[in-house]
Scaffold this motif. Structure first.
Motif, PDB file in Angstrom:
ATOM      1  N   LEU A  82      24.761 -50.851  60.468  1.00 52.63           N
ATOM      2  CA  LEU A  82      24.187 -50.365  61.728  1.00 52.63           C
ATOM      3  C   LEU A  82      23.880 -48.883  61.640  1.00 52.63           C
ATOM      4  N   VAL A  83      24.814 -48.141  61.029  1.00 51.12           N
ATOM      5  CA  VAL A  83      24.598 -46.700  60.897  1.00 51.12           C
ATOM      6  C   VAL A  83      23.339 -46.424  60.074  1.00 51.12           C
ATOM      7  N   ILE A  84      23.177 -47.178  58.987  1.00 50.04           N
ATOM      8  CA  ILE A  84      22.014 -46.936  58.132  1.00 50.04           C
ATOM      9  C   ILE A  84      20.721 -47.258  58.877  1.00 50.04           C
ATOM     10  N   ALA A  85      20.721 -48.411  59.584  1.00 56.44           N
ATOM     11  CA  ALA A  85      19.507 -48.783  60.314  1.00 56.44           C
ATOM     12  C   ALA A  85      19.160 -47.724  61.353  1.00 56.44           C
ATOM     13  N   ALA A  86      20.185 -47.263  62.093  1.00 54.91           N
ATOM     14  CA  ALA A  86      19.944 -46.248  63.114  1.00 54.91           C
ATOM     15  C   ALA A  86      19.479 -44.945  62.475  1.00 54.91           C
ATOM     16  N   LEU A  87      20.141 -44.590  61.374  1.00 51.61           N
ATOM     17  CA  LEU A  87      19.825 -43.329  60.704  1.00 51.61           C
ATOM     18  C   LEU A  87      18.363 -43.275  60.277  1.00 51.61           C
ATOM     19  N   VAL A  88      17.899 -44.371  59.678  1.00 54.18           N
ATOM     20  CA  VAL A  88      16.511 -44.365  59.210  1.00 54.18           C
ATOM     21  C   VAL A  88      15.554 -44.187  60.383  1.00 54.18           C
ATOM     22  N   GLN A  89      15.875 -44.855  61.508  1.00 50.62           N
ATOM     23  CA  GLN A  89      15.017 -44.696  62.686  1.00 50.62           C
ATOM     24  C   GLN A  89      14.982 -43.251  63.151  1.00 50.62           C
ATOM     25  N   PHE A  90      16.176 -42.629  63.193  1.00 50.36           N
ATOM     26  CA  PHE A  90      16.238 -41.244  63.663  1.00 50.36           C
ATOM     27  C   PHE A  90      15.495 -40.318  62.709  1.00 50.36           C
ATOM     28  N   VAL A  91      15.693 -40.541  61.419  1.00 53.28           N
ATOM     29  CA  VAL A  91      15.007 -39.707  60.432  1.00 53.28           C
ATOM     30  C   VAL A  91      13.500 -39.812  60.636  1.00 53.28           C
ATOM     31  N   GLU A  92      13.058 -41.044  60.878  1.00 50.22           N
ATOM     32  CA  GLU A  92      11.630 -41.248  61.056  1.00 50.22           C
ATOM     33  C   GLU A  92      11.115 -40.481  62.271  1.00 50.22           C
ATOM     34  N   MET A  93      11.849 -40.623  63.401  1.00 53.16           N
ATOM     35  CA  MET A  93      11.425 -39.922  64.625  1.00 53.16           C
ATOM     36  C   MET A  93      11.454 -38.417  64.431  1.00 53.16           C
ATOM     37  N   PHE A  94      12.536 -37.941  63.776  1.00 52.87           N
ATOM     38  CA  PHE A  94      12.699 -36.511  63.575  1.00 52.87           C
ATOM     39  C   PHE A  94      11.574 -35.960  62.707  1.00 52.87           C
ATOM     40  N   LEU A  95      11.293 -36.666  61.630  1.00 50.81           N
ATOM     41  CA  LEU A  95      10.245 -36.189  60.729  1.00 50.81           C
ATOM     42  C   LEU A  95       8.894 -36.155  61.432  1.00 50.81           C
ATOM     43  N   ARG A  96       8.664 -37.176  62.256  1.00 48.15           N
ATOM     44  CA  ARG A  96       7.351 -37.241  62.911  1.00 48.15           C
ATOM     45  C   ARG A  96       7.144 -36.046  63.818  1.00 48.15           C
ATOM     46  N   LYS A  97       8.237 -35.655  64.521  1.00 48.30           N
ATOM     47  CA  LYS A  97       8.135 -34.513  65.435  1.00 48.30           C
ATOM     48  C   LYS A  97       8.163 -33.189  64.688  1.00 48.30           C
ATOM     49  N   ALA A  98       9.144 -33.055  63.770  1.00 49.62           N
ATOM     50  CA  ALA A  98       9.420 -31.732  63.229  1.00 49.62           C
ATOM     51  C   ALA A  98       8.611 -31.409  61.974  1.00 49.62           C
ATOM     52  N   MET A  99       8.439 -32.395  61.118  1.00 51.56           N
ATOM     53  CA  MET A  99       7.741 -32.085  59.866  1.00 51.56           C
ATOM     54  C   MET A  99       6.645 -33.107  59.612  1.00 51.56           C
ATOM     55  N   PRO A 100       5.536 -32.954  60.295  1.00 50.40           N
ATOM     56  CA  PRO A 100       4.459 -33.944  60.172  1.00 50.40           C
ATOM     57  C   PRO A 100       3.950 -34.097  58.738  1.00 50.40           C
ATOM     58  N   ALA A 101       3.961 -32.988  57.981  1.00 53.82           N
ATOM     59  CA  ALA A 101       3.442 -33.068  56.622  1.00 53.82           C
ATOM     60  C   ALA A 101       4.303 -33.986  55.765  1.00 53.82           C
ATOM     61  N   LEU A 102       5.621 -33.785  55.874  1.00 51.67           N
ATOM     62  CA  LEU A 102       6.551 -34.625  55.115  1.00 51.67           C
ATOM     63  C   LEU A 102       6.467 -36.065  55.607  1.00 51.67           C
ATOM     64  N   TYR A 103       6.289 -36.198  56.923  1.00 53.51           N
ATOM     65  CA  TYR A 103       6.193 -37.542  57.489  1.00 53.51           C
ATOM     66  C   TYR A 103       4.976 -38.275  56.940  1.00 53.51           C
ATOM     67  N   GLU A 104       3.886 -37.542  56.821  1.00 55.65           N
ATOM     68  CA  GLU A 104       2.684 -38.135  56.239  1.00 55.65           C
ATOM     69  C   GLU A 104       2.969 -38.690  54.847  1.00 55.65           C
ATOM     70  N   ALA A 105       3.761 -37.903  54.084  1.00 51.97           N
ATOM     71  CA  ALA A 105       4.013 -38.297  52.701  1.00 51.97           C
ATOM     72  C   ALA A 105       5.016 -39.446  52.600  1.00 51.97           C
ATOM     73  N   LEU A 106       6.053 -39.411  53.433  1.00 53.78           N
ATOM     74  CA  LEU A 106       7.128 -40.399  53.291  1.00 53.78           C
ATOM     75  C   LEU A 106       7.073 -41.514  54.320  1.00 53.78           C
ATOM     76  N   GLY A 107       6.335 -41.268  55.400  1.00 51.58           N
ATOM     77  CA  GLY A 107       6.392 -42.147  56.567  1.00 51.58           C
ATOM     78  C   GLY A 107       6.227 -43.625  56.270  1.00 51.58           C
ATOM     79  N   VAL A 108       5.283 -43.949  55.415  1.00 48.78           N
ATOM     80  CA  VAL A 108       5.013 -45.355  55.123  1.00 48.78           C
ATOM     81  C   VAL A 108       6.238 -46.045  54.562  1.00 48.78           C
ATOM     82  N   TYR A 109       6.981 -45.295  53.773  1.00 51.01           N
ATOM     83  CA  TYR A 109       8.050 -45.941  53.024  1.00 51.01           C
ATOM     84  C   TYR A 109       9.336 -46.041  53.822  1.00 51.01           C
ATOM     85  N   LEU A 110       9.475 -45.177  54.846  1.00 48.10           N
ATOM     86  CA  LEU A 110      10.757 -45.136  55.544  1.00 48.10           C
ATOM     87  C   LEU A 110      11.175 -46.474  56.143  1.00 48.10           C
ATOM     88  N   PRO A 111      10.312 -47.154  56.907  1.00 47.16           N
ATOM     89  CA  PRO A 111      10.771 -48.418  57.481  1.00 47.16           C
ATOM     90  C   PRO A 111      11.149 -49.446  56.423  1.00 47.16           C
TER      91      PRO A 111
END
Lengths: 194, 318
Positions: A82-111
């Motif tokens: 559960l922690v891992i599933a939640a963590l990945v979601q939070f990382v995804e949300m955080f990256l989208r807001k805070a570091m769009p460039a990194l999100y662009e690069a990693l976003g596809v793979y995170l889910p």
């Protein structure tokens, strides 16, 4: 010094000697699926390094300060997943807001990584081998680096294999599996390192 | 009783998780170093699969649609923990040889796949037998693969020497590379059968539809190992349509009617979601994810597929 030596041994051991994909068979699906091109493979590898390192840190902290403290170590499987599933979601949300460039690069793979068995596997291995938090993070990082090395090499080989004349039945997955098997033999050579 | 028999046959032969669907490949490769290990892993998975199917089926009217995946995971993880403790206490040798792969049963896509595609929309007794059938099919497959690897790699079967003394064991088959080679042979065989059936005009979609590279067209929407291929992402929105279409074909009539039924249920039971479990954060998370998805997607028809929708959202934004 003793500590640094131990960490170095774990670093080499987890990334090369007992490679997560080629000798432990964890994270096999992305390994086989996202290895068609080297750049996507590298992207996947980076995302895996990021998530596994973070997940082993969080899982280590939770295990030590919550589960061990209240003597409910047996709940680790449930809590970790559960922690891992939640963590990945939070990382995804955080990256989208805070570091769009990194999100662009990693976003596809995170889910895709949410329930990659390598993430849970590393967290559980850390507990089973009784690693401390720092050792656990190093182990997680090394494991993920091992995954990245393997997937990038496989992608490189697959790019070369693309244009060969292959028997009909062996086209696609069987050939990739044979390649992975040969890579596993090559990685057996590392077992003399430690 | 007829239904139960049909489910057993379905799991063992028609939709054998390993030989036909190619699901759950991680444990298949990792623990089949010998026939005994394969048998142990298969039976362990079968127990978890049957019990989690039964419980999920019993609770299917209580679990709100939006949080069903976390709920499934908690149920499955509980059974895995229980089984792990039992193995530790009563069969320590098996527990030792299977090691980390026992807790990893949680992320085996067969179990979540069956929960999603069968147990969540069918009554308890058929679900139980569906679990047992699938579990038996998995056990059978693992034992076969384990037997082949043990026979070639060590010249033994279940620990008894079978081969003549002149036989030189090919040790590599007992180790990691051997697993890849055996699986490669298996998939090549599947491809061969598929090609033959294609030429004869028979159905072949199911063969190898699980965790192969073909995840975009994978019929199993719930499969937790679903990944994107770079090519699939390029195709954008088109790619996600296919799993949902295929799924209705694969899951049979039972699943076809379920989306409508479930989406009606959601609203009434949404309140009870929050107070229900301790894994609130994950549950909330999923809900938020789903809400996000439905806002962007604007297709109420698909209230059923959380995972799919998030993926859809991801793609649309790009």
């Amino acid at each position: 010094m003793e500590n640094v030596k131990e960490l170095l041994l774990i670093l080499i051991g987890s990334s090369l000697v007992s490679n997560v994909v080629l000798s432990q068979f964890l994270g096999l699906c992305p390994f086989l699926g996202v290895s068609k091109k080297t750049n996507t493979a590298a992207g996947m590898g980076t995302a895996v390094i990021f998530v596994i390192t973070l997940a082993s840190a969080v899982a280590g902290v939770i295990y030590k300060y919550v589960l061990q403290r209240f003597h409910v170590e047996y709940l680790r499987t449930i809590v970790f997943i559960l922690v891992i599933a939640a963590l990945v979601q939070f990382v995804e949300m955080f990256l989208r807001k805070a570091m769009p460039a990194l999100y662009e690069a990693l976003g596809v793979y995170l889910p895709l990584i949410t329930t990659n068995c390598a993430v849970l596997g590393v967290a559980i291995t850390n507990v089973q081998k009784e690693y401390g938090i720092l050792t656990g993070i190093v182990n997680g990082f090394a494991t993920a680096v091992g995954f990245t090395i393997a997937i990038v090499i496989l992608a490189g080989i697959r790019e070369k294999l693309e244009y060969n004349d292959i028997p009909e039945s062996f086209r696609g997955m069987p050939l990739v599996l044979l390649t992975a098997g040969l890579m596993a033999i090559a990685f057996c050579g590392f077992s003399g390192l430690l | 009783m007829n239904k139960a028999g049909e489910r057993l046959y379905n799991g063992l032969v028609k939709e054998n998780p390993t030989f036909v669907l190619m699901l759950g490949m991680c444990p298949t490769l990792a623990v089949t170093t010998s026939a005994m290990n394969g048998l142990g892993m298969g039976l362990t998975t079968m127990v978890v699969l049957a019990l989690s199917n039964l419980i999920i089926s019993l609770l299917r009217n209580m679990i709100p649609n939006r949080v069903r995946i976390p709920a499934f995971i908690v149920i499955i993880a509980s059974f895995v923990t229980a089984v792990q403790l039992l193995l530790e206490a009563y069969i320590p040798s098996l527990n030792k040889s299977l090691g980390v792969y026992i807790p990893l049963i949680v992320v085996n896509c067969i179990i979540l796949g069956r929960a999603e595609s069968y147990a969540y929309s069918n009554p308890p007794v058929p679900s139980l037998f569906d679990g047992i059938g699938m579990g038996l099919g998995f056990t059978f497959a693992l034992t076969c693969i384990g037997a082949v690897r043990e026979l070639i790699g060590a010249g033994e079967l279940f620990g008894f020497a079978l081969m003549p003394d002149s036989f030189e064991p090919v040790r590599i088959f007992g180790q990691a590379p051997g697993a890849f080679f055996v699986l490669a042979a298996l998939v090549a065989l599947q491809n061969y059968i598929k090609n033959v059936r294609k030429k004869k005009g028979k159905s072949y979609e199911k063969i190898g539809s699980g965790c192969t590279e073909d995840c975009v067209n994978c019929g199993d929407v719930s499969c937790k190992k679903r990944f994107y291929d770079a090519d699939a992402v390029d195709k954008g929105g088109q790619a996600i349509k296919s799993p949902s279409e295929k799924k209705s074909g694969k899951g049979g009539q039972a699943t076809e009617s379920s989306p409508e039924k479930k989406s009606g249920k959601v609203n009434q039971e949404q309140e009870s979601a929050a107070e229900e479990r301790g894994e609130k954060s994950a549950a909330d998370n999923m809900q938020e994810q789903d809400r996000k998805g439905s806002m962007k997607n604007e297709s109420p028809r698909e209230a059923g597929h959380v995972a799919e929708k998030t993926q859809a959202t991801e793609k649309e934004e790009r």
